[in-house]
Design an enzyme around this catalytic site. Structure first.
Site, PDB file in Angstrom:
ATOM      1  N   ARG A   1       0.864  -1.181   0.000  1.00  0.00           N
ATOM      2  CA  ARG A   1       0.000   0.000   0.000  1.00  0.00           C
ATOM      3  C   ARG A   1       0.896   1.226   0.000  1.00  0.00           C
ATOM      4  O   ARG A   1       1.901   1.269   0.707  1.00  0.00           O
ATOM      5  CB  ARG A   1      -0.904   0.021   1.238  1.00  0.00           C
ATOM      6  CG  ARG A   1      -1.857  -1.165   1.331  1.00  0.00           C
ATOM      7  CD  ARG A   1      -2.777  -1.060   2.546  1.00  0.00           C
ATOM      8  NE  ARG A   1      -3.527  -2.283   2.768  1.00  0.00           N
ATOM      9  CZ  ARG A   1      -4.678  -2.568   2.179  1.00  0.00           C
ATOM     10  NH1 ARG A   1      -5.195  -1.700   1.334  1.00  0.00           N
ATOM     11  NH2 ARG A   1      -5.297  -3.709   2.427  1.00  0.00           N
TER      12      ARG A   1
ATOM     13  N   VAL B   1      -1.549  -2.164  -4.063  1.00  0.00           N
ATOM     14  CA  VAL B   1      -0.914  -3.035  -5.049  1.00  0.00           C
ATOM     15  C   VAL B   1      -1.348  -4.476  -4.778  1.00  0.00           C
ATOM     16  O   VAL B   1      -1.202  -4.980  -3.662  1.00  0.00           O
ATOM     17  CB  VAL B   1       0.620  -2.924  -4.992  1.00  0.00           C
ATOM     18  CG1 VAL B   1       1.254  -3.825  -6.051  1.00  0.00           C
ATOM     19  CG2 VAL B   1       1.049  -1.475  -5.196  1.00  0.00           C
TER      20      VAL B   1
ATOM     21  N   ASP C   1      13.311   8.743  -8.955  1.00  0.00           N
ATOM     22  CA  ASP C   1      13.116   8.075  -7.671  1.00  0.00           C
ATOM     23  C   ASP C   1      13.814   6.714  -7.652  1.00  0.00           C
ATOM     24  O   ASP C   1      13.265   5.730  -7.169  1.00  0.00           O
ATOM     25  CB  ASP C   1      11.628   7.908  -7.369  1.00  0.00           C
ATOM     26  CG  ASP C   1      11.355   7.645  -5.885  1.00  0.00           C
ATOM     27  OD1 ASP C   1      12.252   7.943  -5.059  1.00  0.00           O
ATOM     28  OD2 ASP C   1      10.281   7.129  -5.559  1.00  0.00           O
TER      29      ASP C   1
END
Length: 693
Positions: free
Chosen positions: A12, A18, A128
């Site tokens: 999550r 997910v 990221d």
């Protein structure tokens, strides 16, 4: 979602949930990211749609593959590839501070370079990159970069300005609010490379201002001297404070250390695994060691070098099945640390501290010799083998039944494999399973412990719920009937009792509660479940043949004691009280109770020969019993045939110590008995300075 079957939630995040799903058309596992766009701001919705856009632009073997997206129940569903090996961060954490070899670091790094080159060629910044967003395949050999939720597509070779990404990996120019480009991804990749080499982040601090200060200074601890100067230089260049002086991807790929890794990566594709040839001792030793020995040349000199090897972290011993005394089993690696062992009729399994499950294989174990003149005490070659398909999970508990095994992950997910006879695997059928498969009926629960009998299984959850399945005759499942079940069924337990551990025998079962009460069901033949009504004077007022639901044991002396451990043999049981006393009850024709009994007596008794010891563990085989004291002493008694007692003794009802020849002081970590076999895991007792090897 009609094309997919949800298996479980695997994560999550800020943008949604997910799910691990199975595609119905080809039974392939996929990841579906569910993003509730209805509740999001315009910026958040744009970020979600941006991930779809970025993923659809990328196609590379080292990038998580995008399949499709669709809207359902006011949520955007993004379907993408499932990486079974988990994240790189999980892999590093499971190393238990054991550094990776440089070859493995460069193999991972080369794949990251190739994927990032593809990303940058599409004018995309990842923004990221971190070990949490780098995923691994089933064998943990192939890298897959994922999570492009905040990636930015550049319209030209311009620069971005928005401060995004995980703070520990953001570049100095980002900290200063300056524009940035692909060189910020190079900085983040340098942080990942540093983490691969040191198992810790380059920049960490207690708060954000302190972290920003560390990044702005660009200071970090050097990596181990175990690694080459070329690797250290590469990390330093990628973490240069000035982005203009950081190498781009092409420059990094041109470095000799990386060229070799890239060449190895491409030439290894499609290779056929083969057994490594053992190098001669002289070539396997470091050059400095060989030079020291060359002038001396004696066998004693070589022995001196070999005796300096590090102390083993664990040892596992086995006896029974024709092996009369304890033999040490080989471990997968010299630094394997075993936390639990379990043995069934034919299989032996162990769990390591870093969450791996392995089994010992031997074609001769547990079988009677059929060849005239064969040597009874010949020791078969036990070979340790890791469980296949387990790279994505960490195993913390294992239990072996007859020809099948159940194991439990650190997330409370139960998996089983082996023979599907009697429905013991819990998959709703009788099919055999080679690789460990999730028991889907229990995915909604967090299982904390599992126990396998000969042909049935019990599991208990963190909320003290009990489930049972497999063969049900004699009422061994505790479900109020004698039916067999191929899927886990909830077991009724009195509301005021809270089971915390489960224990399966051959045709009965037992529960231990949080307040140390013992409950039993199934066959009570020989009073092995202690369910006969017996007064303190030993007179039996009611004989119970079998019970189909769990009943609390109230007969003395078991009903008068708090119980913390229990083990069941074929026709007898041993328990350990909270104050360290061992009690046994049931059949005693081979002395397996550890004391003399009257023919008509069915009352359990304390094993008085052990009352001066504080017993911490017990285990029962078919006709013998093993107990472990707090000081690490192991006692066995009962039938001795085929090495059951770990000694070349006759049958005995007197507990005697099992002697480990040539072994120093150790602590028993785990013990398991089944049929005529015993498996014991130990670790060296700290402070002795002695090695088990």
């Amino acid at each position: 979602m009609e094309k997919y079957e949800k298996i479980r939630v695997v994560g999550r995040g800020a943008y949604g949930t997910v799910h691990l799903c199975r595609r119905l058309s080809d039974k392939k596992y996929v990841i579906i990211k569910q993003i509730p766009v209805e509740q999001m701001t315009k910026e958040e919705r744009q970020a979600a749609l941006n991930e779809v856009k970025v993923l659809s632009m990328l196609s590379h073997p080292n990038i998580i593959e995008y399949y499709e997206n669709f809207l359902e129940d006011k949520a955007l569903m993004i379907v993408m590839e499932y990486a079974e090996g988990g994240t790189l961060l999980d892999y590093l954490h499971q190393r238990n501070n054991r550094l990776l070899e440089e070859e493995e670091i460069l193999r991972f790094f080369a794949q990251m370079l190739l994927s990032l080159q593809h990303v940058h060629s599409k004018q995309i910044l990842h923004r990221d990159l971190k070990t949490q967003n780098i995923l691994l395949d089933k064998k943990r050999e192939v890298v897959k970069i994922g999570d492009f939720g905040i990636s930015k597509v550049l319209s030209s070779k311009s620069k971005a300005y928005t401060v995004v990404g995980t703070p520990c990996y953001i570049s100095p120019e980002l900290c200063e609010g300056k524009p940035y480009n692909q060189k910020s991804d190079i900085w983040a990749l340098g942080c990942v490379l540093y983490e691969l080499a040191s198992l810790k982040r380059a920049f960490e601090a207690a708060n954000l201002p302190a972290l920003i200060l560390k990044i702005m200074r660009g200071t970090f601890a050097p990596i181990s001297e175990h690694y080459s100067e070329e690797l250290r230089s590469l990390i330093l260049s990628m973490l240069h404070l000035d982005p203009a002086k950081r190498p781009d991807i092409k420059s990094i790929m041109a470095q000799p250390i990386v060229i070799n890794a890239l060449m190895n990566l491409h030439t290894d594709l499609g290779k056929i695994p083969c057994t490594k040839t053992q190098r001669p001792l002289s070539s396997a030793m470091p050059t400095t060691t060989r030079s020291r020995l060359s002038g001396r040349g004696s066998s004693a000199s070589i022995r001196d070098v070999l005796n300096n090897k590090p102390q083993a972290l664990s040892s596992v011993f086995f006896w029974g099945g024709g092996i009369p005394t304890a033999v040490k089993l080989p471990l997968p690696t010299s630094d394997t640390q075993v936390t639990e062992v379990s043995t069934g009729r034919t299989q032996k399994a162990a769990v390591t501290k870093n969450g791996r499950l392995f089994v010992w294989e031997s074609p001769a174990v547990g079988t009677e010799s059929m060849i005239p003149g064969a040597i009874e005490n010949a020791i078969p070659a036990f070979i340790p083998r890791y469980l296949e398909g387990q790279s994505a999970v960490a195993i913390q508990h294992v239990s072996c039944g007859d020809l099948f095994t159940a194991c439990l992950t650190d997330r409370g997910i139960l998996m089983t494999f082996g023979s599907g006879a009697s429905g013991c695997l819990g998959h709703g059928n009788f099919n055999d399973v080679i690789q460990a498969k999730i028991v889907e009926a229990l995915l909604g629960y967090e299982v904390v412990q599992v126990s396998c009998g000969a042909s049935h299984v019990l599991a208990v959850t963190n909320e003290n719920e009990v489930f049972a399945w497999g063969r049900g005759d004699n009422g061994r499942l505790g479900l109020g009937n004698q039916e067999s079940y191929t899927k886990p069924m909830p077991v009724p337990v009195p509301d005021d009792l809270h089971p915390c551990s489960v224990h399966c025998g051959v045709d009965c079962s037992m529960l231990l509660t949080l307040d140390n009460k013992l409950l039993c069901c199934g066959s009570n033949r020989y009073n092995k479940c202690c369910l006969d009504e017996i007064h303190a004077d030993g007179i039996c007022t009611k004989s119970v043949e079998e019970v189909h639901t769990f009943n609390q044991v109230t007969s003395p002396p078991i009903g008068n004691n708090l119980i913390k451990g229990v083990a069941m043999g074929t026709s007898h049981t041993a328990v350990v009280s909270v104050d360290g006393q061992c009690f046994t009850f049931g059949a005693n024709q081979f002395g397996q109770l550890g004391y003399q009994t009257d023919f008509n007596s069915k009352q359990g008794q304390m094993v008085k020969a052990l009352q001066l010891y504080r017993i911490v563990r017990v285990a029962c085989g078919d006709t013998f019993t093993v107990a472990v004291s707090e000081d690490g002493e192991i006692f066995s008694w009962g039938k001795s045939a085929r090495g059951r007692l770990g000694r070349s003794d006759e049958d005995t009802m007197t507990p005697k110590k099992v002697i480990f020849q040539g072994e120093d002081v150790f602590t028993v970590v785990s013990i398991s008995c089944s049929h005529g076999n015993t498996l014991v895991a130990t670790k060296p007792t700290h402070g002795t300075g002695n090695s088990l090897d």
